[in-house]
Design a protein around this motif. Structure first.
Motif, PDB file in Angstrom:
ATOM      1  N   LYS A 130      37.375  65.058   4.854  1.00 51.40           N
ATOM      2  CA  LYS A 130      37.453  64.210   3.839  1.00 51.40           C
ATOM      3  C   LYS A 130      38.735  63.258   3.569  1.00 51.40           C
ATOM      4  CE  LYS A 130      34.113  67.188   1.577  1.00 51.40           C
ATOM      5  NZ  LYS A 130      33.687  68.432   0.516  1.00 51.40           N
ATOM      6  N   ASP A 131      39.755  64.125   3.616  1.00 48.24           N
ATOM      7  CA  ASP A 131      41.084  63.583   3.302  1.00 48.24           C
ATOM      8  C   ASP A 131      42.056  64.047   4.265  1.00 48.24           C
ATOM      9  OD1 ASP A 131      43.395  62.431   2.377  1.00 48.24           O
ATOM     10  OD2 ASP A 131      43.128  63.110   0.501  1.00 48.24           O
ATOM     11  N   GLU A 132      42.343  63.334   5.377  1.00 50.02           N
ATOM     12  CA  GLU A 132      43.357  63.783   6.498  1.00 50.02           C
ATOM     13  C   GLU A 132      44.714  63.893   5.962  1.00 50.02           C
ATOM     14  OE1 GLU A 132      43.163  61.607  10.081  1.00 50.02           O
ATOM     15  OE2 GLU A 132      41.116  61.820  10.402  1.00 50.02           O
ATOM     16  N   SER A 133      45.207  63.355   4.729  1.00 58.57           N
ATOM     17  CA  SER A 133      46.430  63.374   4.266  1.00 58.57           C
ATOM     18  C   SER A 133      46.752  64.942   3.660  1.00 58.57           C
ATOM     19  CB  SER A 133      46.716  62.602   3.040  1.00 58.57           C
ATOM     20  OG  SER A 133      45.844  62.686   2.064  1.00 58.57           O
ATOM     21  N   LYS A 134      45.727  65.744   3.477  1.00 59.03           N
ATOM     22  CA  LYS A 134      45.873  67.011   2.885  1.00 59.03           C
ATOM     23  C   LYS A 134      46.064  68.028   4.073  1.00 59.03           C
ATOM     24  CE  LYS A 134      42.550  66.384  -1.130  1.00 59.03           C
ATOM     25  NZ  LYS A 134      41.439  67.118  -1.754  1.00 59.03           N
ATOM     26  N   ALA A 135      45.816  67.703   5.161  1.00 62.64           N
ATOM     27  CA  ALA A 135      46.217  68.324   6.484  1.00 62.64           C
ATOM     28  C   ALA A 135      47.690  68.475   6.718  1.00 62.64           C
ATOM     29  CB  ALA A 135      45.468  67.837   7.629  1.00 62.64           C
ATOM     30  N   ASN A 136      47.963  69.793   7.194  1.00 63.13           N
ATOM     31  CA  ASN A 136      49.382  70.240   7.257  1.00 63.13           C
ATOM     32  C   ASN A 136      49.675  69.998   8.840  1.00 63.13           C
ATOM     33  OD1 ASN A 136      50.066  70.526   4.642  1.00 63.13           O
ATOM     34  ND2 ASN A 136      48.945  72.622   4.950  1.00 63.13           N
ATOM     35  N   THR A 137      49.689  68.885   9.344  1.00 63.95           N
ATOM     36  CA  THR A 137      49.759  68.629  10.757  1.00 63.95           C
ATOM     37  C   THR A 137      50.963  69.196  11.517  1.00 63.95           C
ATOM     38  OG1 THR A 137      48.724  66.281  10.463  1.00 63.95           O
ATOM     39  CG2 THR A 137      49.732  66.725  12.553  1.00 63.95           C
ATOM     40  N   GLU A 138      52.182  69.126  11.115  1.00 66.18           N
ATOM     41  CA  GLU A 138      53.303  69.574  11.529  1.00 66.18           C
ATOM     42  C   GLU A 138      53.298  71.307  11.722  1.00 66.18           C
ATOM     43  OE1 GLU A 138      55.623  67.807  13.389  1.00 66.18           O
ATOM     44  OE2 GLU A 138      54.315  66.169  12.596  1.00 66.18           O
ATOM     45  N   ARG A 186      64.479  73.496   5.441  1.00 68.52           N
ATOM     46  CA  ARG A 186      64.784  72.319   5.542  1.00 68.52           C
ATOM     47  C   ARG A 186      63.370  71.348   5.889  1.00 68.52           C
ATOM     48  NH1 ARG A 186      69.241  74.118   8.388  1.00 68.52           N
ATOM     49  NH2 ARG A 186      68.394  73.512  10.395  1.00 68.52           N
ATOM     50  N   ASP A 187      62.352  72.104   6.006  1.00 73.08           N
ATOM     51  CA  ASP A 187      61.299  71.404   6.386  1.00 73.08           C
ATOM     52  C   ASP A 187      60.553  70.964   4.854  1.00 73.08           C
ATOM     53  OD1 ASP A 187      58.417  70.862   6.787  1.00 73.08           O
ATOM     54  OD2 ASP A 187      58.833  71.856   8.655  1.00 73.08           O
ATOM     55  N   LYS A 188      60.308  69.598   5.026  1.00 73.73           N
ATOM     56  CA  LYS A 188      60.022  69.100   3.688  1.00 73.73           C
ATOM     57  C   LYS A 188      58.496  69.430   3.446  1.00 73.73           C
ATOM     58  CE  LYS A 188      62.867  64.778   3.433  1.00 73.73           C
ATOM     59  NZ  LYS A 188      62.873  63.581   3.483  1.00 73.73           N
ATOM     60  N   LYS A 189      57.580  69.450   4.352  1.00 73.17           N
ATOM     61  CA  LYS A 189      56.321  70.152   4.350  1.00 73.17           C
ATOM     62  C   LYS A 189      56.262  71.235   4.064  1.00 73.17           C
ATOM     63  CE  LYS A 189      52.179  68.361   5.370  1.00 73.17           C
ATOM     64  NZ  LYS A 189      51.636  67.077   5.051  1.00 73.17           N
ATOM     65  N   LEU A 190      56.999  72.342   4.249  1.00 70.42           N
ATOM     66  CA  LEU A 190      56.991  73.600   4.089  1.00 70.42           C
ATOM     67  C   LEU A 190      57.414  73.658   2.482  1.00 70.42           C
ATOM     68  CD1 LEU A 190      58.358  75.802   6.724  1.00 70.42           C
ATOM     69  CD2 LEU A 190      56.031  75.464   6.139  1.00 70.42           C
ATOM     70  N   LYS A 191      58.382  72.829   2.110  1.00 69.63           N
ATOM     71  CA  LYS A 191      58.737  72.916   0.607  1.00 69.63           C
ATOM     72  C   LYS A 191      57.673  72.309  -0.204  1.00 69.63           C
ATOM     73  CE  LYS A 191      63.850  72.492   0.904  1.00 69.63           C
ATOM     74  NZ  LYS A 191      64.059  73.712  -0.150  1.00 69.63           N
ATOM     75  N   GLY A 192      56.734  71.471   0.297  1.00 71.71           N
ATOM     76  CA  GLY A 192      55.666  70.966  -0.483  1.00 71.71           C
ATOM     77  C   GLY A 192      54.528  72.070  -0.449  1.00 71.71           C
ATOM     78  N   LEU A 193      54.491  72.911   0.367  1.00 66.35           N
ATOM     79  CA  LEU A 193      53.415  74.054   0.555  1.00 66.35           C
ATOM     80  C   LEU A 193      53.767  75.123  -0.453  1.00 66.35           C
ATOM     81  CD1 LEU A 193      52.333  74.174   3.961  1.00 66.35           C
ATOM     82  CD2 LEU A 193      51.181  73.349   2.166  1.00 66.35           C
ATOM     83  N   ALA A 194      54.999  75.599  -0.581  1.00 58.12           N
ATOM     84  CA  ALA A 194      55.628  76.666  -1.224  1.00 58.12           C
ATOM     85  C   ALA A 194      55.412  77.015  -2.546  1.00 58.12           C
ATOM     86  CB  ALA A 194      56.940  76.904  -0.823  1.00 58.12           C
TER      87      ALA A 194
END
Length: 624
Positions: free
Chosen positions: A37-45, A354-362
């Motif tokens: 539905k929304d690919e931006s919600k996927a954590n691709t990295e 230092r991974d911005k994606k992980l910081k966003g998930l945490a």
């Protein structure tokens, strides 16, 4: 059922944005193909960095997770653990000819318990929390245990536990394809006042002895009603419906099913099922009495591993049975530290990475972890990195050993995380010491999880060189051209999965003739119904994929005419497939055909031909 790919499946579901973000899922020969539905919600990295995933491709409105040759098994695991049956449209490429894995009795039991409990687990937890809060308020003198307010609210909290048989009768009926009202009636009959008030002697039915469970009745019981409904579902669908005339089925079928099942439950099913539950409960309680340290350490350490495979459900009925028969339980006490260790690890990763994606998930994982929901933490942060996950298992094992050694007991089923604290208050004695110990140890787990990640978490550089596992035994050989046409380096074709050589090394052929022949003696290991892709395992162990065209799975088999099927043994030069080159081109697809060795790591070198064109039978790839 449990599968070795269940953990990977949960990571995938979590990081494509959760099951609610999935519109549909299919697969082809190497890839899971999601429509999100929304690919931006996927954590691709995160997915790209997860072991077991080759890469991720976003193209043509599809979110493709590249797995490799074992994609059918991963697909099955994703569907199973995510309960995505209604969203799975099996890729036209999936073959139904392969062997189907059978469930052993234990895996079948896990599947049943999961299906039966999942629909009302939230309500059950809410009622448990209410009972725990009432016990706490009574223990500290805020609310008298004999007051009207206490007892009216207690009726609400205890109802879900007291009337477990009728509730489970409904949810189990869905699992076993029995009308839900029949399951409800069976459950209600087991908690009918005549059987529960203790004022009547229940010894015989039709002159046949009736044995009640050790607790005296079936209130709060779990396994007996599930077993009864399982029998009823089989009995009604396999026997009753076949012998009852259509003219009287409306009332005769439920009459026979419910009556016979109820009698058999009192005679056999109930006593046997109750006995099994009591034996299992006795085992854990005895183990706790012999060595609380061992009991707590085992449950604490392995709980999260059991969760990954869905096996923790096997302990839930035992815990509920313990509370119903003895008024207390130690199994769920031992796993208390898991949620807090996971939450602490997320805090540590958040501070260290230092991974911005992980910081966003945490942050979201931390909040949900404190509330006892650790899936975002496990599948989004700790499990993909492996080491943090196992560090939390060690912390949880130590915490479980400490809790059991200190004699902490759970007196009602409650929520998880901070909402589990009231469960450790003894409402009878108004003893809150168990809750205090639980709070202290859970906070220590939180701190320990954080500190260990601050000390040991490593910011790994991304490694794009992941490759598929090699087969166990391979020998050098020469593969001949399966298709007539122009030879191109694999790195020059448009599809990134193949051109990056993530799937393995090989060459591409631009076909001049719509025929595919076997490049060596071997067995057809995969042949999708779409006909666009063939997997061949040669007699010498090479694993070869011949993929006709780019994204031609979308043609759903049009333009392809398979000549063999999965499992066939073929000889070099046998015709495997015919395809319509003009039709494929007119449909807007490239006909470039990669020939890839997916177990390339098994060879010292892979040498493609230097010829510009080939015909069937010419040497194409030399494997050393």
């Amino acid at each position: 059922m449990a599968s070795k790919y269940d953990g990977l499946a949960r990571i995938i579901i979590q990081n494509v944005g959760g099951k609610d973000n999935i519109t549909s899922i299919t697969h082809c020969i190497t890839r899971l193909r999601f429509k999100l539905k929304d690919e931006s919600k996927a954590n691709t990295e995160i997915l790209k960095d997860t072991d077991g995933i080759v890469t991720v491709i976003q193209s043509g409105g599809q979110y493709m997770v590249v797995i490799g040759n074992h994609v059918p098994q991963v697909f099955d695991a994703v569907i199973s653990v995510g309960h995505l049956e209604n969203k799975s449209a099996l890729a036209a490429g999936e073959s139904d000819d392969g062997p189907k894995e059978k469930q052993n009795p234990f895996n079948a039991f896990i599947s049943i318990v999961t299906s039966v409990f999942t629909p009302f687990l939230g309500v059950l937890s809410a009622c448990g929390i209410l009972k725990g809060v009432l016990a706490l308020l009574s223990a500290v003198g805020v609310l008298a245990g004999d007051s009207s307010t206490y007892n009216l609210l207690y009726a609400l909290g205890d109802a879900a536990f007291y009337f477990l048989p009728p509730i489970l009768g409904v949810t189990a009926a869905k699992k076993f394809k029995l009308p839900e009202l029949e399951g409800l009636v069976l459950g209600l009959a087991l908690v009918y006042p005549y059987l529960t008030d203790g004022a009547h002697e229940i010894s015989h039915l039709f002159g046949i002895p009736v044995t009640m469970p050790p607790s005296g009745n079936y209130t709060s019981s779990v396994i007996p009603i599930i077993a009864a409904v399982a029998f009823a579902g089989w009995f009604e669908n396999k026997v009753v419906k076949k012998i009852v005339p259509d003219t009287i089925k409306l009332f005769a079928v439920p009459f026979l099913t419910v009556t016979i099942t109820y009698c058999l439950t009192l005679f056999i099913i109930g006593p046997v099922a109750s006995g099994i539950a009591n034996v299992l409960g006795l085992f854990f309680n005895t183990l706790n009495e012999i060595s609380p340290i061992i009991m707590g350490a085992i449950v604490g350490f392995f709980w999260q591993i059991l969760v990954i495979f869905g096996l923790h459900w096997s302990l839930v009925p035992i815990s509920l049975s313990n509370m119903a028969t003895t008024g207390q339980d130690v199994i769920l006490v031992a796993m208390l530290g898991t949620t807090f260790a996971q939450t602490g690890a997320c805090i540590g990763i958040y501070l260290k990475t230092r991974d911005k994606k992980l910081k966003g998930l945490a942050p979201a994982a931390i909040v949900s972890g404190m509330a006892g929901v650790t899936e975002p933490a496990i599948y989004g942060l700790t499990l993909p990195k492996k080491a943090p996950f196992f560090r939390t298992c060690v912390i949880s094992g130590i915490a479980g050993a400490a809790l059991c050694t200190l004699g902490v007991k759970a007196y009602q089923s409650a929520g998880m995380g901070i909402f589990s604290y009231p469960a450790y208050v003894n409402a009878q004695t108004k003893d809150t010491s168990g809750m205090i110990i639980a709070i202290v140890i859970s906070l220590l787990c939180l701190v320990a999880g954080c500190i260990l990640e601050l000390l040991f978490y490593k910011n790994e550089s991304k490694d794009s060189s992941k490759s598929l596992e090699a087969s166990a035994t391979t020998n050098g050989e020469v593969l001949v051209a399966p298709v007539k046409g122009e030879v191109k380096p694999l790195t020059e074709i448009a599809d990134k999965v193949f051109s990056s050589e993530a799937m393995g090394k090989g060459v591409a052929i631009v076909p001049e003739e719509g025929k595919v022949y076997a490049p060596a003696d071997g067995t057809i290991s995969a042949f999708f119904n779409t006909g666009h892709a063939i997997g061949l395992t040669t007699a010498n162990g090479a694993q070869v994929i011949i993929h006709v065209g780019m994204d031609t799975v979308q043609l759903e088999g049009k333009g392809f005419e398979p000549k063999v099927k999965q499992g066939d043994v073929v000889k070099k030069g046998d015709l495997l497939l015919e395809f319509d080159i003009d039709f494929i081109k007119e449909a807007g697809y490239s006909v470039e055909t990669p020939v890839v060795i997916t177990n390339s790591d098994a060879y010292a070198d892979i040498i493609p031909t230097d010829a510009k064109t080939v015909v069937n039978g010419n040497d194409l790839i030399t494997l050393l």
